[in-house]
Design an enzyme around this catalytic site. Structure first.
Site, PDB file in Angstrom:
ATOM      1  N   GLY A  12       0.821  -1.211   0.000  1.00  0.00           N
ATOM      2  CA  GLY A  12       0.000   0.000   0.000  1.00  0.00           C
ATOM      3  C   GLY A  12       0.846   1.247   0.000  1.00  0.00           C
ATOM      4  O   GLY A  12       2.073   1.188   0.167  1.00  0.00           O
ATOM      5  N   GLY A  13       0.189   2.372  -0.212  1.00  0.00           N
ATOM      6  CA  GLY A  13       0.882   3.652  -0.217  1.00  0.00           C
ATOM      7  C   GLY A  13       2.012   3.643  -1.235  1.00  0.00           C
ATOM      8  O   GLY A  13       1.907   3.079  -2.322  1.00  0.00           O
ATOM      9  N   PHE A 147       3.888  21.294  11.087  1.00  0.00           N
ATOM     10  CA  PHE A 147       2.997  21.502  12.227  1.00  0.00           C
ATOM     11  C   PHE A 147       2.408  20.149  12.638  1.00  0.00           C
ATOM     12  O   PHE A 147       1.866  19.423  11.804  1.00  0.00           O
ATOM     13  CB  PHE A 147       1.876  22.458  11.797  1.00  0.00           C
ATOM     14  CG  PHE A 147       1.030  22.967  12.914  1.00  0.00           C
ATOM     15  CD1 PHE A 147       1.241  24.248  13.430  1.00  0.00           C
ATOM     16  CD2 PHE A 147       0.004  22.188  13.448  1.00  0.00           C
ATOM     17  CE1 PHE A 147       0.448  24.734  14.460  1.00  0.00           C
ATOM     18  CE2 PHE A 147      -0.788  22.666  14.477  1.00  0.00           C
ATOM     19  CZ  PHE A 147      -0.564  23.938  14.992  1.00  0.00           C
ATOM     20  N   TYR A 152       7.612  12.809  13.825  1.00  0.00           N
ATOM     21  CA  TYR A 152       7.837  12.375  12.433  1.00  0.00           C
ATOM     22  C   TYR A 152       8.987  13.169  11.795  1.00  0.00           C
ATOM     23  O   TYR A 152       9.869  12.596  11.143  1.00  0.00           O
ATOM     24  CB  TYR A 152       6.530  12.591  11.666  1.00  0.00           C
ATOM     25  CG  TYR A 152       6.480  12.056  10.259  1.00  0.00           C
ATOM     26  CD1 TYR A 152       6.110  10.739  10.002  1.00  0.00           C
ATOM     27  CD2 TYR A 152       6.734  12.885   9.171  1.00  0.00           C
ATOM     28  CE1 TYR A 152       6.018  10.261   8.691  1.00  0.00           C
ATOM     29  CE2 TYR A 152       6.643  12.423   7.867  1.00  0.00           C
ATOM     30  CZ  TYR A 152       6.283  11.103   7.636  1.00  0.00           C
ATOM     31  OH  TYR A 152       6.181  10.648   6.336  1.00  0.00           O
ATOM     32  N   ILE A 185       2.136  13.002  -1.104  1.00  0.00           N
ATOM     33  CA  ILE A 185       1.801  12.077  -2.186  1.00  0.00           C
ATOM     34  C   ILE A 185       0.385  11.538  -1.894  1.00  0.00           C
ATOM     35  O   ILE A 185       0.023  11.384  -0.722  1.00  0.00           O
ATOM     36  CB  ILE A 185       2.827  10.908  -2.230  1.00  0.00           C
ATOM     37  CG1 ILE A 185       4.281  11.433  -2.209  1.00  0.00           C
ATOM     38  CG2 ILE A 185       2.578  10.000  -3.437  1.00  0.00           C
ATOM     39  CD1 ILE A 185       4.722  12.270  -3.389  1.00  0.00           C
TER      40      ILE A 185
END
Ligand code: CAA
Length: 246
Positions: A12-13, A147, A152, A185
């Site tokens: 996925g992704g 933000f 991450y 993306i």
């Protein structure tokens, strides 16, 4: 004999597009999935219908023992890993005020510790064989911050520090190590952002005014994995519709 590519988080992704592109380029492709993910058989069957035969291995990329076990099984089944794409990643977005240790640790372990865990069992072999490609999928948000993403952004920035240091160490051994930093993306990770945040805060930061396509990132991975890219190492290649100019 064709070369073996391992793409973490391939179901996925971005990962799926990378698996497909690498197979199109003639590589044998393995991917990892989170232990307990029940969708793996369905995904493999769906890929097969599209003409792709992948092998999928359960692996908790945040856990060193699990990574070692997964890679030794892949080596047994397919041979040594020639191309490693560290793609698996998660988000736990929240402002730093709300960020607790659990959500900090989850992202650092899955997005950054995983790079050590997966690279360690394959890197020495690449050096011994005199050929290897390591591609780390980071993020525009590791380059510029975002933000709600202290965890991450820290992990993704850390990935590129790892890339540069390891690239130095293996530069004369036929092994390249590079970072790709995609922008926004059109994957589940991005479409999970609240629509009003996406439309009012994020899209206006992208000069092209659209989300990227997974295949656009996959094409760049394939280039970095190719013979032609032998002189590219320690790089951080932005692919973000121009967002880095903002
Ligand atoms: N820039 C500036 N201000 C922002 C902002 C931004 N990007 N996002 C939110 N704010 C402001 C809001 O306008 C709001 O301001 P007021 O209090 O003055 O009204 C304040 O911050 C709080 O915002 P929320 O109500 O949204 O707060 P929340 O706690 O409900 O949610 C959040 C915070 C989870 C971080 C949410 O804003 C969010 O999901 N933001 C998107 C984070 C993001 O970009 N994630 C990327 C995921 S995709 C990915 O990571 C892939 C990749 O590599 C690119």
């Amino acid at each position: 004999m064709s070369r073996v590519t391992l793409v973490t988080g391939g179901m996925g992704g971005l990962g799926e597009a990378i698996c497909m592109k690498m197979a199109d380029m003639g590589y044998d492709v393995a991917t990892t999935y989170s232990p307990g993910n029940t969708k793996v058989d369905g995904w493999l069957a769906e890929m097969k219908e599209k003409g792709y035969t992948f092998r999928a291995y359960p692996c908790d990329v945040s856990d060193y023992a699990s990574a070692q076990e997964c890679i030794s099984q892949i080596v047994k089944d397919m041979g040594p890993v020639d191309v490693l794409v560290n793609n698996a990643g998660i988000t736990r977005d929240m402002t730093f005020k709300k960020m607790d240790k659990v959500n900090w640790d989850a992202v650092i372990k899955t997005n950054l510790d995983s790079v050590f865990n997966m690279t360690k069992p394959v890197c020495d072999g690449m050096v011994e064989r005199g050929w290897g490609r390591i591609v780390n999928i980071s993020s525009v948000n590791g380059q510029k911050g975002a933000f709600g993403q202290t965890n991450y952004s820290a992990a993704k920035a850390g990935m590129h520090g790892f890339t540069k240091a390891l690239a130095y160490e293996v530069a004369r051994k036929g092994v390249t190590v590079n970072t790709i930093s995609p922008g926004y993306i059109g994957t589940k990770m991005v479409t999970a952002i609240a629509p009003e945040v996406l439309e009012t805060k994020i899209l206006p930061q992208i000069p092209m005014g659209r989300l990227g396509k997974p295949e656009e990132v996959a094409g760049l991975v394939a280039y970095l994995a190719s013979e032609e890219a032998a002189f590219v190492t320690g790089a951080n290649i932005a692919i973000n519709g121009g967002q880095h100019m903002q």
